[in-house]
Design an enzyme around this catalytic site. Structure first.
Site, PDB file in Angstrom:
ATOM      1  N   ARG A 201      23.113  31.010  31.836  1.00  0.00           N
ATOM      2  CA  ARG A 201      22.506  31.653  33.002  1.00  0.00           C
ATOM      3  C   ARG A 201      21.862  30.660  33.970  1.00  0.00           C
ATOM      4  O   ARG A 201      20.887  30.960  34.635  1.00  0.00           O
ATOM      5  CB  ARG A 201      21.471  32.697  32.566  1.00  0.00           C
TER       6      ARG A 201
ATOM      7  N   SER B 233      28.706  29.726  37.054  1.00  0.00           N
ATOM      8  CA  SER B 233      29.842  30.525  37.532  1.00  0.00           C
ATOM      9  C   SER B 233      29.690  30.885  39.002  1.00  0.00           C
ATOM     10  O   SER B 233      30.650  30.779  39.776  1.00  0.00           O
ATOM     11  CB  SER B 233      29.983  31.802  36.697  1.00  0.00           C
TER      12      SER B 233
ATOM     13  N   ALA C  68      40.069  33.459  33.683  1.00  0.00           N
ATOM     14  CA  ALA C  68      39.116  33.866  32.654  1.00  0.00           C
ATOM     15  C   ALA C  68      39.700  33.506  31.294  1.00  0.00           C
ATOM     16  O   ALA C  68      40.824  33.891  30.981  1.00  0.00           O
ATOM     17  CB  ALA C  68      38.854  35.362  32.739  1.00  0.00           C
TER      18      ALA C  68
ATOM     19  N   HIS D 132      31.643  40.705  35.446  1.00  0.00           N
ATOM     20  CA  HIS D 132      32.176  39.515  36.119  1.00  0.00           C
ATOM     21  C   HIS D 132      33.334  39.891  37.042  1.00  0.00           C
ATOM     22  O   HIS D 132      33.406  39.428  38.183  1.00  0.00           O
ATOM     23  CB  HIS D 132      32.670  38.481  35.098  1.00  0.00           C
ATOM     24  N   LYS D 133      34.245  40.726  36.557  1.00  0.00           N
ATOM     25  CA  LYS D 133      35.395  41.149  37.372  1.00  0.00           C
ATOM     26  C   LYS D 133      34.928  41.870  38.631  1.00  0.00           C
ATOM     27  O   LYS D 133      35.414  41.597  39.739  1.00  0.00           O
ATOM     28  CB  LYS D 133      36.311  42.075  36.563  1.00  0.00           C
TER      29      LYS D 133
END
Length: 169
Positions: free
Chosen positions: A10, A14, A32, A48-49
């Site tokens: 975290r 990304s 992914a 995420h998607k």
């Protein structure tokens, strides 16, 4: 061109990789590498998607990322730790076989034309694993991070959402 983006859980790795890719391409590729292990992880993957949106060309590939049609694209590979986990379990927790397989994949990617933002974790900066399998995995993770960092054009360490460039060619 390879950009390694590493840091803790975290830390913003990304998001940073995605922002960088979108700054270079209207339709970047997202690879992914996750395997769905349980319901919690499936929910994380869905989030995420949904966060990425329609601009992205998406691929899901657990191991052989180099087989994807990535030449000439701006690509985010997220993430080395999950990718490595897949090789580690496939190779029955053998560190040498796992490292060799990952190095081969990274070398094949390095030969492709394109810009690659490769996301990884610095798991060695966290809690010490309490099992032999976990400690060996942490070692392999560190070794593959070193390998990618060595061939990367840039290496960025994410700290609390702040990118710190530690290598720039």
């Amino acid at each position: 061109m390879i950009h390694l983006i590493t840091g803790g859980v975290r830390s913003g790795k990304s998001r940073y990789a995605q922002d960088m890719a979108l700054s270079q391409s209207a339709h970047p590729v997202y690879v992914a590498t996750a395997k769905v292990w349980d319901n919690d992880f499936a929910q994380r993957i869905e989030k995420h998607k949904n966060d990425r949106g329609p601009a992205w060309i998406n691929y899901e590939e657990e191991m052989y990322v180099s087989n994807l049609p990535l030449d000439g694209h701006t690509v985010v590979i997220d993430c080395v730790t999950l990718w490595l986990t897949n090789f580690y379990t496939e190779n029955e927790y053998d560190p040498e076989k796992t490292l060799a397989a990952m190095k081969q994949e990274v070398q094949l990617l390095h030969q492709k034309a394109g810009t690659f933002f490769i996301v990884s974790n610095e798991i060695g900066m966290g809690i010490h694993a309490d099992t032999v399998v976990g400690r060996k995995f942490a070692d392999v993770q560190g070794w593959i991070n070193q390998h990618i960092a060595h061939i990367a054009d840039t290496v960025t360490l994410m700290v609390s959402g702040i990118p710190v460039v530690i290598k720039k060619s």
